[in-house]
Write an enzyme that holds these catalytic residues in place. Sequence first.
Site, mmCIF file in Angstrom:
data_model
loop_
_atom_site.group_PDB
_atom_site.id
_atom_site.type_symbol
_atom_site.label_atom_id
_atom_site.label_comp_id
_atom_site.label_asym_id
_atom_site.label_seq_id
_atom_site.Cartn_x
_atom_site.Cartn_y
_atom_site.Cartn_z
ATOM 1 N N LYS A 66 -5.399 -11.940 0.334
ATOM 2 C CA LYS A 66 -5.054 -12.192 -1.076
ATOM 3 C C LYS A 66 -3.717 -12.927 -1.246
ATOM 4 O O LYS A 66 -3.540 -13.664 -2.210
ATOM 5 C CB LYS A 66 -5.003 -10.874 -1.844
ATOM 6 C CG LYS A 66 -6.369 -10.303 -2.182
ATOM 7 C CD LYS A 66 -6.196 -9.048 -3.016
ATOM 8 C CE LYS A 66 -7.504 -8.576 -3.584
ATOM 9 N NZ LYS A 66 -7.355 -7.416 -4.476
ATOM 10 N N ASP A 102 -7.711 -8.865 -11.069
ATOM 11 C CA ASP A 102 -7.623 -7.410 -10.884
ATOM 12 C C ASP A 102 -7.000 -6.701 -12.103
ATOM 13 O O ASP A 102 -7.475 -5.639 -12.526
ATOM 14 C CB ASP A 102 -6.794 -7.064 -9.630
ATOM 15 C CG ASP A 102 -7.604 -7.187 -8.350
ATOM 16 O OD1 ASP A 102 -8.845 -7.115 -8.411
ATOM 17 O OD2 ASP A 102 -6.985 -7.357 -7.276
HETATM 18 N N1 NAP Z 1 -11.761 -0.822 -8.042
HETATM 19 C C1 NAP Z 1 -11.279 -2.019 -7.763
HETATM 20 O O1 NAP Z 1 -11.665 -3.043 -8.345
HETATM 21 C C2 NAP Z 1 -10.243 -2.158 -6.708
HETATM 22 C C3 NAP Z 1 -9.460 -3.334 -6.626
HETATM 23 C C4 NAP Z 1 -8.479 -3.409 -5.643
HETATM 24 C C5 NAP Z 1 -8.302 -2.340 -4.759
HETATM 25 N N2 NAP Z 1 -9.091 -1.226 -4.883
HETATM 26 C C6 NAP Z 1 -8.906 -0.069 -3.984
HETATM 27 O O2 NAP Z 1 -7.554 0.347 -4.083
HETATM 28 C C7 NAP Z 1 -7.121 0.861 -2.825
HETATM 29 C C8 NAP Z 1 -5.812 0.183 -2.438
HETATM 30 O O3 NAP Z 1 -6.033 -1.205 -2.209
HETATM 31 P P1 NAP Z 1 -4.808 -2.204 -1.936
HETATM 32 O O4 NAP Z 1 -5.393 -3.558 -1.853
HETATM 33 O O5 NAP Z 1 -3.698 -1.957 -2.892
HETATM 34 O O6 NAP Z 1 -4.338 -1.729 -0.466
HETATM 35 P P2 NAP Z 1 -2.954 -2.008 0.258
HETATM 36 O O7 NAP Z 1 -2.272 -3.216 -0.287
HETATM 37 O O8 NAP Z 1 -3.253 -1.934 1.712
HETATM 38 O O9 NAP Z 1 -2.036 -0.724 -0.138
HETATM 39 C C9 NAP Z 1 -2.373 0.543 0.356
HETATM 40 C C10 NAP Z 1 -1.529 1.614 -0.317
HETATM 41 O O10 NAP Z 1 -2.025 2.895 0.136
HETATM 42 C C11 NAP Z 1 -0.947 3.637 0.740
HETATM 43 N N3 NAP Z 1 -1.471 4.432 1.839
HETATM 44 C C12 NAP Z 1 -2.297 4.016 2.835
HETATM 45 N N4 NAP Z 1 -2.580 5.052 3.676
HETATM 46 C C13 NAP Z 1 -1.922 6.127 3.185
HETATM 47 C C14 NAP Z 1 -1.805 7.485 3.610
HETATM 48 N N5 NAP Z 1 -2.425 7.938 4.713
HETATM 49 N N6 NAP Z 1 -1.063 8.335 2.873
HETATM 50 C C15 NAP Z 1 -0.423 7.877 1.744
HETATM 51 N N7 NAP Z 1 -0.492 6.598 1.298
HETATM 52 C C16 NAP Z 1 -1.225 5.741 2.015
HETATM 53 C C17 NAP Z 1 0.025 2.571 1.226
HETATM 54 O O11 NAP Z 1 1.285 3.173 1.393
HETATM 55 P P3 NAP Z 1 2.417 2.498 2.332
HETATM 56 O O12 NAP Z 1 3.071 1.455 1.486
HETATM 57 O O13 NAP Z 1 3.303 3.629 2.684
HETATM 58 O O14 NAP Z 1 1.697 1.910 3.518
HETATM 59 C C18 NAP Z 1 -0.041 1.565 0.063
HETATM 60 O O15 NAP Z 1 0.708 1.994 -1.033
HETATM 61 C C19 NAP Z 1 -8.271 0.602 -1.844
HETATM 62 O O16 NAP Z 1 -9.019 1.790 -1.707
HETATM 63 C C20 NAP Z 1 -9.107 -0.461 -2.525
HETATM 64 O O17 NAP Z 1 -10.476 -0.383 -2.174
HETATM 65 C C21 NAP Z 1 -10.045 -1.116 -5.826
#
Ligand code: NAP
Length: 283
Positions: A66, A102
């Site tokens: 992205k 988003d």
């Molecule tokens: N519904 C929708 O349309 C939509 C759209 C976008 C994303 N999503 C969902 O949203 C979620 C996040 O996506 P993203 O793109 O933002 O991911 P990302 O950029 O990889 O960010 C992941 C986040 O999760 C935290 N995290 C990961 N593992 C963790 C753990 N074991 N304990 C605590 N915190 C943890 C990370 O913390 P750190 O900073 O400490 O690593 C970070 O804040 C995903 O499940 C994705 O499928 C849904």
Amino acid sequence: MSTSLGIIGFPIGHSISPIFQQAALDHHGMDATYQAWEVAPEDLPTFLEGLRYPEFLGINVTVPHKESVMGHLDSVDEWAKLVGAVNTIKNSSGRLVGYNTDGLGFLRALRESGGFDPRGSRVLLLGAGGSARAVACALAETGASYLTIANRTPARAEHLTDLVRGHGLECKAISADPENDALGGACRDADLIVNCTTLGMFHGSGEGSSPLPRDLIPVRAFVYDLVYNPPETPLLREAAAAGASRLGGLHMLVYQGAASFEIWTGKVAPVDKMLDAARNALS
Ligand SMILES: NC(=O)c1ccc[n+]([C@@H]2O[C@H](COP(=O)([O-])OP(=O)(O)OC[C@H]3O[C@@H](n4cnc5c(N)ncnc54)[C@H](OP(=O)(O)O)[C@@H]3O)[C@@H](O)[C@H]2O)c1
């Protein structure tokens, strides 16, 4: 000429976008196919060059591309620049234009499917990654009154607060450790709690885990989990046990995809058909 659309990511096997986007293309009787393409980071520049051919209408972009796609595009719209990420690319006569839908999808789902108006609300945002950035910017635009960003890595939350303050929303960063008093206080104050972490996601390292236990969730809070697979996430189960209202991530997924569809095709996205297809794909 038959046209091509799709989603790129690495990996991409989990994506249900091909199912609900194809339902929208078929609804309009378009001679077009939407596929999932697994593109390794080192292959991204070559893939994007190929997207300039007239048979490609555009693509969705997911993790980990992205941010990295932005340097390969001819222009990026203001909202995607603000968020710092692109999830939609349109091939406009050989020019590649980036967008981010988003934030739109997040707000439309919250208002239309959740019946929650975020104006004037105090929000607790869990996570500080890509989706948290889009959600925080959307909340700043809609006039939420205060934002607390809780993240496992507090430095990333601090970084996000700088962006949000620049858009006029008061906010602070805290640690997401449930043992931390600051998290308990932010939960008690929250009208809206949004999970933007990967905790609870199928096939992720946090599968089966909730970012909050039920005793921290106030009954009056609206709990919104961006995770959509499984539909009934651990956080949504904790919210139900606490008696709070709740919404899963499937509606946002479909609404952000519907906005992408409208950018590519100029046609109204058949949201109900897309939602049905997405639900069937996960059942
Ligand atoms: N519904 C929708 O349309 C939509 C759209 C976008 C994303 N999503 C969902 O949203 C979620 C996040 O996506 P993203 O793109 O933002 O991911 P990302 O950029 O990889 O960010 C992941 C986040 O999760 C935290 N995290 C990961 N593992 C963790 C753990 N074991 N304990 C605590 N915190 C943890 C990370 O913390 P750190 O900073 O400490 O690593 C970070 O804040 C995903 O499940 C994705 O499928 C849904």
